[in-house]
Design a protein around this motif. Structure first.
Motif, PDB file in Angstrom:
ATOM      1  N   TYR A 108       0.856  -1.086   0.200  1.00 37.00           N
ATOM      2  CA  TYR A 108      -0.162   0.023   0.126  1.00 37.00           C
ATOM      3  C   TYR A 108       0.803   1.177  -0.235  1.00 37.00           C
ATOM      4  CZ  TYR A 108      -3.041   3.659   1.666  1.00 37.00           C
ATOM      5  OH  TYR A 108      -3.876   5.013   1.683  1.00 37.00           O
ATOM      6  N   ILE A 109       1.895   1.115   0.674  1.00 39.92           N
ATOM      7  CA  ILE A 109       2.663   2.252   0.738  1.00 39.92           C
ATOM      8  C   ILE A 109       3.615   2.727  -0.318  1.00 39.92           C
ATOM      9  CG2 ILE A 109       4.928   3.393   1.852  1.00 39.92           C
ATOM     10  CD1 ILE A 109       4.094   1.643   4.420  1.00 39.92           C
ATOM     11  N   ILE A 110       3.867   1.764  -1.327  1.00 44.95           N
ATOM     12  CA  ILE A 110       4.638   1.944  -2.431  1.00 44.95           C
ATOM     13  C   ILE A 110       3.834   2.296  -3.595  1.00 44.95           C
ATOM     14  CG2 ILE A 110       6.561   0.274  -1.572  1.00 44.95           C
ATOM     15  CD1 ILE A 110       5.509  -1.719  -3.775  1.00 44.95           C
ATOM     16  N   THR A 111       2.543   2.120  -3.556  1.00 46.70           N
ATOM     17  CA  THR A 111       1.915   2.430  -4.789  1.00 46.70           C
ATOM     18  C   THR A 111       1.637   3.963  -4.814  1.00 46.70           C
ATOM     19  OG1 THR A 111       0.020   0.821  -3.747  1.00 46.70           O
ATOM     20  CG2 THR A 111      -0.861   2.552  -5.125  1.00 46.70           C
ATOM     21  N   GLY A 112       2.156   4.195  -6.031  1.00 48.49           N
ATOM     22  CA  GLY A 112       2.209   5.693  -6.368  1.00 48.49           C
ATOM     23  C   GLY A 112       3.624   6.168  -5.933  1.00 48.49           C
ATOM     24  N   MET A 113       4.395   5.510  -5.373  1.00 46.47           N
ATOM     25  CA  MET A 113       5.817   5.975  -4.908  1.00 46.47           C
ATOM     26  C   MET A 113       6.737   6.287  -6.138  1.00 46.47           C
ATOM     27  SD  MET A 113       8.221   4.029  -1.902  1.00 46.47           S
ATOM     28  CE  MET A 113       7.097   4.461  -0.717  1.00 46.47           C
ATOM     29  N   ASP A 114       7.551   7.411  -5.836  1.00 43.51           N
ATOM     30  CA  ASP A 114       8.607   7.708  -6.731  1.00 43.51           C
ATOM     31  C   ASP A 114      10.003   7.644  -6.195  1.00 43.51           C
ATOM     32  OD1 ASP A 114       8.939  10.039  -5.147  1.00 43.51           O
ATOM     33  OD2 ASP A 114       7.967  11.288  -6.919  1.00 43.51           O
ATOM     34  N   VAL A 115      10.995   7.811  -6.595  1.00 41.28           N
ATOM     35  CA  VAL A 115      12.215   7.400  -5.945  1.00 41.28           C
ATOM     36  C   VAL A 115      12.429   8.635  -4.719  1.00 41.28           C
ATOM     37  CG1 VAL A 115      14.815   7.726  -6.300  1.00 41.28           C
ATOM     38  CG2 VAL A 115      13.251   6.991  -8.232  1.00 41.28           C
ATOM     39  N   LEU A 116      12.062   9.715  -4.753  1.00 36.45           N
ATOM     40  CA  LEU A 116      12.036  10.641  -3.627  1.00 36.45           C
ATOM     41  C   LEU A 116      11.459  10.274  -2.436  1.00 36.45           C
ATOM     42  CD1 LEU A 116      12.844  13.300  -2.460  1.00 36.45           C
ATOM     43  CD2 LEU A 116      10.990  14.335  -3.540  1.00 36.45           C
ATOM     44  N   VAL A 117      10.165   9.794  -2.749  1.00 36.88           N
ATOM     45  CA  VAL A 117       9.278   9.288  -1.428  1.00 36.88           C
ATOM     46  C   VAL A 117      10.047   7.874  -1.123  1.00 36.88           C
ATOM     47  CG1 VAL A 117       7.170   8.383  -0.724  1.00 36.88           C
ATOM     48  CG2 VAL A 117       7.350  10.241  -2.565  1.00 36.88           C
ATOM     49  N   LEU A 118      10.643   7.090  -1.952  1.00 31.95           N
ATOM     50  CA  LEU A 118      11.051   5.953  -1.402  1.00 31.95           C
ATOM     51  C   LEU A 118      12.404   6.547  -0.347  1.00 31.95           C
ATOM     52  CD1 LEU A 118      11.811   2.934  -1.600  1.00 31.95           C
ATOM     53  CD2 LEU A 118      13.293   3.165  -3.554  1.00 31.95           C
ATOM     54  N   ILE A 119      13.395   7.321  -1.123  1.00 29.54           N
ATOM     55  CA  ILE A 119      14.469   7.736   0.027  1.00 29.54           C
ATOM     56  C   ILE A 119      13.837   8.298   1.320  1.00 29.54           C
ATOM     57  CG2 ILE A 119      16.229   9.388   0.130  1.00 29.54           C
ATOM     58  CD1 ILE A 119      16.596   9.188  -3.038  1.00 29.54           C
ATOM     59  N   LEU A 120      12.891   9.196   1.111  1.00 26.94           N
ATOM     60  CA  LEU A 120      12.304   9.643   2.392  1.00 26.94           C
ATOM     61  C   LEU A 120      11.871   8.553   3.460  1.00 26.94           C
ATOM     62  CD1 LEU A 120      10.764  12.965   0.887  1.00 26.94           C
ATOM     63  CD2 LEU A 120      12.550  12.908   2.386  1.00 26.94           C
ATOM     64  N   MET A 121      11.039   7.641   2.803  1.00 33.96           N
ATOM     65  CA  MET A 121      10.484   6.452   3.461  1.00 33.96           C
ATOM     66  C   MET A 121      11.491   5.559   4.390  1.00 33.96           C
ATOM     67  SD  MET A 121       7.410   6.622   3.675  1.00 33.96           S
ATOM     68  CE  MET A 121       7.289   4.949   4.812  1.00 33.96           C
ATOM     69  N   ILE A 122      12.782   5.388   3.372  1.00 36.52           N
ATOM     70  CA  ILE A 122      13.697   4.905   3.868  1.00 36.52           C
ATOM     71  C   ILE A 122      14.468   5.360   5.227  1.00 36.52           C
ATOM     72  CG2 ILE A 122      16.245   3.870   3.439  1.00 36.52           C
ATOM     73  CD1 ILE A 122      15.136   2.697   0.627  1.00 36.52           C
ATOM     74  N   LEU A 123      14.828   6.715   4.882  1.00 38.57           N
ATOM     75  CA  LEU A 123      15.112   7.652   6.082  1.00 38.57           C
ATOM     76  C   LEU A 123      14.188   7.409   7.538  1.00 38.57           C
ATOM     77  CD1 LEU A 123      16.393  10.648   4.364  1.00 38.57           C
ATOM     78  CD2 LEU A 123      17.688   8.715   5.103  1.00 38.57           C
ATOM     79  N   MET A 124      13.032   7.426   7.075  1.00 39.48           N
ATOM     80  CA  MET A 124      11.900   7.296   8.321  1.00 39.48           C
ATOM     81  C   MET A 124      12.036   6.065   8.854  1.00 39.48           C
ATOM     82  SD  MET A 124      10.122   9.966   8.833  1.00 39.48           S
ATOM     83  CE  MET A 124       9.910  11.739   8.110  1.00 39.48           C
ATOM     84  N   MET A 125      12.144   4.670   8.070  1.00 39.26           N
ATOM     85  CA  MET A 125      12.299   3.358   8.767  1.00 39.26           C
ATOM     86  C   MET A 125      13.678   3.430   9.437  1.00 39.26           C
ATOM     87  SD  MET A 125       9.828   2.050   7.981  1.00 39.26           S
ATOM     88  CE  MET A 125       8.417   2.041   6.888  1.00 39.26           C
ATOM     89  N   LEU A 126      14.690   4.074   9.209  1.00 40.15           N
ATOM     90  CA  LEU A 126      15.978   4.108   9.620  1.00 40.15           C
ATOM     91  C   LEU A 126      16.090   4.726  11.072  1.00 40.15           C
ATOM     92  CD1 LEU A 126      18.508   4.080   6.683  1.00 40.15           C
ATOM     93  CD2 LEU A 126      17.985   2.036   8.195  1.00 40.15           C
TER      94      LEU A 126
END
Length: 359
Positions: free
Chosen positions: A233-251
């Protein structure tokens, strides 16, 4: 005029250290650690009299007083040097260990729902609200709500510290690098990264095993239509920028906050009252169940609810048990465990994103 030094011993109030007793010299009961305890809480004997006269008082002295039924006990607080050496030492009980993390999750989700309901009332266009909360950047922003998960345990553990600074509170919860040199810290990080990959394999194996069980043992085949998990659900419509931001949030947000709450607070409290096995197991079950709270939307269809719960519970319980055992293995320090959690979440997002991108 009576000289002050000639006053009878009974008229002088000796210091507390002069009449502290661990056990009553008359009835043998273990005495509570209370301030100003003068009489035994069971037999009522005068402990000060015994200390001063080196003998038991006359029977009428002991029977003159009723046992002290109500007294205020003292919680031992930890000094700065004792904070990192609490293994095997009882801290908070089962009720706060379980209740406060549940309260933290309720508050966190209540805050997110409150923001959504506020948007519904403020913005008249419901379609705009739906598109807004479905926006990947809103998901990134809502992840910051996980910071609430550490506020409640940090507030609670202050009562166990003589110096309740933020640093000491984090130290008590295991989120510390004290006692680690650079090489040891680097080793913990490498262990965390390695176990993140092990976690990916473990969860994949658990998913395959439970799907095979449902299919061949119960004749139930899982057919995926649309996002079948929070990650998809999270990756639906996700681009590279959002992916990077989400990875930072996870870490730096999700991993540390959830590990401080579950392993640092819940498991640390439960293992001291229930033992390692039950403490780790109960923490893992609650951790897995909380991450499946959205399944209760299917509660009106019990068959679907049970099947989905079994199917999704296995991967969560597998990774949670691994994190709990890691926390015990690393002497209740969260460095490696937090790295594992953050990197594992990041890897699941990255793998799902690449799968969506190329398939």
């Amino acid at each position: 005029m009576t000289d002050k030094n000639s006053e009878s011993p009974d008229s002088q109030e000796p210091s507390r250290k002069d009449f502290e007793w661990e056990y009553c010299p008359s009835c043998g009961i273990k005495l509570p650690r209370v301030e100003g305890l003068r009489f035994c809480t069971k037999c009522g004997i005068d402990l000060v009299y015994i200390k001063e006269h080196k003998s038991l008082p006359p029977s009428q002295v002991a029977t003159t007083y009723q046992p002290q039924t109500y007294y205020r006990t003292y919680r031992e607080t930890l000094s700065d040097d004792e904070i990192l050496h609490t293994k095997g030492r009882r801290l908070w009980g089962n009720l706060p260990s379980i209740g406060l993390p549940l309260l933290a999750f309720i508050v966190m989700n209540g805050l997110i729902l409150g923001i959504i309901f506020a948007l519904v009332f403020i913005v008249p266009n419901i379609n705009f609200v739906i598109s807004l909360i479905s926006n990947p950047f809103f998901i990134v922003f809502s992840t910051l709500a996980e910071l609430i998960l550490i506020i409640i345990p940090l507030w609670y553990v202050r009562k166990y510290l003589r110096n309740p600074s933020l640093e000491n509170r984090l130290d008590l919860l295991g989120f510390t690098i004290k006692g680690y040199n650079k090489n040891e810290l680097f080793k913990e990080i490498l262990i965390g990264i390695a176990f993140a990959f092990i976690g990916i394999l473990l969860v994949a194996g658990a998913s395959i095993a439970i799907e095979a069980f449902l299919r061949y043992a119960l004749g139930i085949r899982i057919i995926r239509e649309g996002p079948s998990s929070d990650v998809e659900y999270i990756i639906t419509g996700m681009d590279v920028l959002v992916l990077i931001l989400m990875i930072l949030m996870m870490l730096f947000v999700v991993g540390p906050c959830e590990e401080i709450l579950f392993r640092g607070f819940m498991q640390r409290g439960l293992v001291r009252t229930l033992g390692d096995t039950w403490g780790i197991l109960i923490t893992a079950i609650i951790f897995a169940a909380i991450h499946l709270v959205t399944l209760f939307f299917y509660i009106l269809n019990p068959v679907v609810f049970i099947i989905l719960f079994i199917y999704l519970f296995a991967p969560y319980i597998a990774i949670s048990l691994m994190l709990g055992l890691m926390f015990r293995w690393r002497n209740e320090n969260l460095i490696a465990v937090t790295v594992t959690h953050g990197v594992y979440n990041s890897l699941t997002l990255l793998i799902a994103f690449l799968f969506m991108l190329f398939y």
